[in-house]
Write a protein that holds these residues in place. Sequence first.
Motif, PDB file in Angstrom:
ATOM      1  N   MET A  91      13.779  10.922  -1.477  1.00 54.27           N
ATOM      2  CA  MET A  91      12.684  10.080  -1.020  1.00 54.27           C
ATOM      3  C   MET A  91      11.960  10.797   0.123  1.00 54.27           C
ATOM      4  O   MET A  91      12.599  11.363   1.006  1.00 54.27           O
ATOM      5  CB  MET A  91      13.225   8.737  -0.523  1.00 54.27           C
ATOM      6  CG  MET A  91      12.166   7.723  -0.191  1.00 54.27           C
ATOM      7  SD  MET A  91      12.857   6.148   0.433  1.00 54.27           S
ATOM      8  CE  MET A  91      14.025   5.727  -0.846  1.00 54.27           C
ATOM      9  N   SER A  92      10.643  10.750   0.097  1.00 57.70           N
ATOM     10  CA  SER A  92       9.836  11.358   1.159  1.00 57.70           C
ATOM     11  C   SER A  92       9.523  10.310   2.232  1.00 57.70           C
ATOM     12  O   SER A  92       9.753   9.106   2.043  1.00 57.70           O
ATOM     13  CB  SER A  92       8.531  11.898   0.581  1.00 57.70           C
ATOM     14  OG  SER A  92       7.697  10.812   0.193  1.00 57.70           O
ATOM     15  N   ARG A  93       8.959  10.790   3.306  1.00 56.70           N
ATOM     16  CA  ARG A  93       8.508   9.893   4.376  1.00 56.70           C
ATOM     17  C   ARG A  93       7.502   8.889   3.825  1.00 56.70           C
ATOM     18  O   ARG A  93       7.595   7.694   4.094  1.00 56.70           O
ATOM     19  CB  ARG A  93       7.872  10.725   5.494  1.00 56.70           C
ATOM     20  CG  ARG A  93       7.261   9.905   6.604  1.00 56.70           C
ATOM     21  CD  ARG A  93       6.555  10.851   7.590  1.00 56.70           C
ATOM     22  NE  ARG A  93       6.035  10.166   8.737  1.00 56.70           N
ATOM     23  CZ  ARG A  93       4.795   9.707   8.820  1.00 56.70           C
ATOM     24  NH1 ARG A  93       3.956   9.855   7.810  1.00 56.70           N
ATOM     25  NH2 ARG A  93       4.385   9.093   9.911  1.00 56.70           N
ATOM     26  N   ASP A  94       6.533   9.364   3.048  1.00 53.96           N
ATOM     27  CA  ASP A  94       5.490   8.488   2.518  1.00 53.96           C
ATOM     28  C   ASP A  94       6.074   7.414   1.599  1.00 53.96           C
ATOM     29  O   ASP A  94       5.633   6.260   1.634  1.00 53.96           O
ATOM     30  CB  ASP A  94       4.424   9.286   1.778  1.00 53.96           C
ATOM     31  CG  ASP A  94       3.612  10.168   2.722  1.00 53.96           C
ATOM     32  OD1 ASP A  94       3.637   9.943   3.955  1.00 53.96           O
ATOM     33  OD2 ASP A  94       2.956  11.110   2.226  1.00 53.96           O
ATOM     34  N   GLU A  95       7.057   7.790   0.779  1.00 53.75           N
ATOM     35  CA  GLU A  95       7.685   6.800  -0.108  1.00 53.75           C
ATOM     36  C   GLU A  95       8.416   5.733   0.697  1.00 53.75           C
ATOM     37  O   GLU A  95       8.324   4.540   0.384  1.00 53.75           O
ATOM     38  CB  GLU A  95       8.665   7.488  -1.059  1.00 53.75           C
ATOM     39  CG  GLU A  95       7.983   8.337  -2.114  1.00 53.75           C
ATOM     40  CD  GLU A  95       8.972   9.199  -2.879  1.00 53.75           C
ATOM     41  OE1 GLU A  95       8.966   9.098  -4.119  1.00 53.75           O
ATOM     42  OE2 GLU A  95       9.740   9.954  -2.234  1.00 53.75           O
ATOM     43  N   LEU A  96       9.143   6.146   1.735  1.00 52.15           N
ATOM     44  CA  LEU A  96       9.869   5.186   2.566  1.00 52.15           C
ATOM     45  C   LEU A  96       8.910   4.256   3.297  1.00 52.15           C
ATOM     46  O   LEU A  96       9.131   3.040   3.343  1.00 52.15           O
ATOM     47  CB  LEU A  96      10.769   5.915   3.565  1.00 52.15           C
ATOM     48  CG  LEU A  96      11.565   5.026   4.511  1.00 52.15           C
ATOM     49  CD1 LEU A  96      12.470   4.067   3.741  1.00 52.15           C
ATOM     50  CD2 LEU A  96      12.380   5.870   5.471  1.00 52.15           C
ATOM     51  N   VAL A  97       7.839   4.799   3.829  1.00 52.83           N
ATOM     52  CA  VAL A  97       6.849   3.973   4.523  1.00 52.83           C
ATOM     53  C   VAL A  97       6.213   2.983   3.548  1.00 52.83           C
ATOM     54  O   VAL A  97       6.019   1.805   3.878  1.00 52.83           O
ATOM     55  CB  VAL A  97       5.788   4.860   5.224  1.00 52.83           C
ATOM     56  CG1 VAL A  97       4.629   4.029   5.740  1.00 52.83           C
ATOM     57  CG2 VAL A  97       6.446   5.645   6.370  1.00 52.83           C
ATOM     58  N   GLU A  98       5.919   3.420   2.334  1.00 58.44           N
ATOM     59  CA  GLU A  98       5.331   2.520   1.333  1.00 58.44           C
ATOM     60  C   GLU A  98       6.315   1.410   0.940  1.00 58.44           C
ATOM     61  O   GLU A  98       5.921   0.245   0.799  1.00 58.44           O
ATOM     62  CB  GLU A  98       4.871   3.299   0.104  1.00 58.44           C
ATOM     63  CG  GLU A  98       4.242   2.435  -0.975  1.00 58.44           C
ATOM     64  CD  GLU A  98       3.058   1.581  -0.500  1.00 58.44           C
ATOM     65  OE1 GLU A  98       2.877   0.478  -1.065  1.00 58.44           O
ATOM     66  OE2 GLU A  98       2.324   2.001   0.423  1.00 58.44           O
ATOM     67  N   LEU A  99       7.586   1.748   0.746  1.00 55.62           N
ATOM     68  CA  LEU A  99       8.586   0.714   0.449  1.00 55.62           C
ATOM     69  C   LEU A  99       8.681  -0.298   1.583  1.00 55.62           C
ATOM     70  O   LEU A  99       8.836  -1.503   1.345  1.00 55.62           O
ATOM     71  CB  LEU A  99       9.956   1.339   0.188  1.00 55.62           C
ATOM     72  CG  LEU A  99      10.122   2.032  -1.153  1.00 55.62           C
ATOM     73  CD1 LEU A  99      11.439   2.809  -1.195  1.00 55.62           C
ATOM     74  CD2 LEU A  99      10.079   1.011  -2.291  1.00 55.62           C
ATOM     75  N   THR A 100       8.562   0.183   2.802  1.00 54.06           N
ATOM     76  CA  THR A 100       8.573  -0.723   3.956  1.00 54.06           C
ATOM     77  C   THR A 100       7.347  -1.623   3.917  1.00 54.06           C
ATOM     78  O   THR A 100       7.443  -2.830   4.151  1.00 54.06           O
ATOM     79  CB  THR A 100       8.618   0.087   5.272  1.00 54.06           C
ATOM     80  OG1 THR A 100       9.772   0.920   5.263  1.00 54.06           O
ATOM     81  CG2 THR A 100       8.660  -0.827   6.470  1.00 54.06           C
ATOM     82  N   ARG A 101       6.196  -1.055   3.610  1.00 49.83           N
ATOM     83  CA  ARG A 101       4.950  -1.827   3.514  1.00 49.83           C
ATOM     84  C   ARG A 101       5.096  -2.941   2.467  1.00 49.83           C
ATOM     85  O   ARG A 101       4.616  -4.054   2.647  1.00 49.83           O
ATOM     86  CB  ARG A 101       3.792  -0.904   3.154  1.00 49.83           C
ATOM     87  CG  ARG A 101       2.439  -1.600   3.056  1.00 49.83           C
ATOM     88  CD  ARG A 101       1.297  -0.621   2.813  1.00 49.83           C
ATOM     89  NE  ARG A 101       0.996   0.100   4.052  1.00 49.83           N
ATOM     90  CZ  ARG A 101       1.290   1.380   4.298  1.00 49.83           C
ATOM     91  NH1 ARG A 101       1.862   2.125   3.373  1.00 49.83           N
ATOM     92  NH2 ARG A 101       1.008   1.948   5.453  1.00 49.83           N
TER      93      ARG A 101
END
Length: 164
Positions: A91-101
């Motif tokens: 998982m990338s930073r962007d994927e983790l941030v999107e899952l959080t969103r």
Amino acid sequence: MIAALLVAAALSGSPSPSEGGTTSSEVTETAAADALNPAAVEAISTVIYDYVDGQLEGDPARVARALHPDLAKRAVRTRPDPDEPLGLRRMSRDELVELTRQGALRTPRDAWDRNVRVLDIAGNVASARAETPWFVDYFHLGRFGDRWVIVNALWFPKPSQPTQ
């Protein structure tokens, strides 16, 4: 190595480990514990709580500020994959941030059962562990100037998830 330690202990007049003295591993553990600067531990803990609490709150900005842009977040796959016997979920930073969103791990505050422990600090790198109702994470962090960020995360999803 043991013989060298015993010779060194005998020459220094120190008791050997069998006589109740301190072993080299105990000395190393003590030195590591002494090296955990309280200000650095607090700064690292704050970053990890931004990561954890940001996910539990569903706050993508809070999670993003805790992460290096080139974050490597991985989990060991539990199901065998014939094409990748040592399978990792990446998982990338962007994927983790999107899952959080999306609120993937949003959890009511009264269900928060989380803790953070800084394990080691060496110069501008550190390791830490966090546990929540959802997962256990092991982190590598880097200090860039005065700022600590999570560079790597290896995580384990807990089998039972809390109800929302």
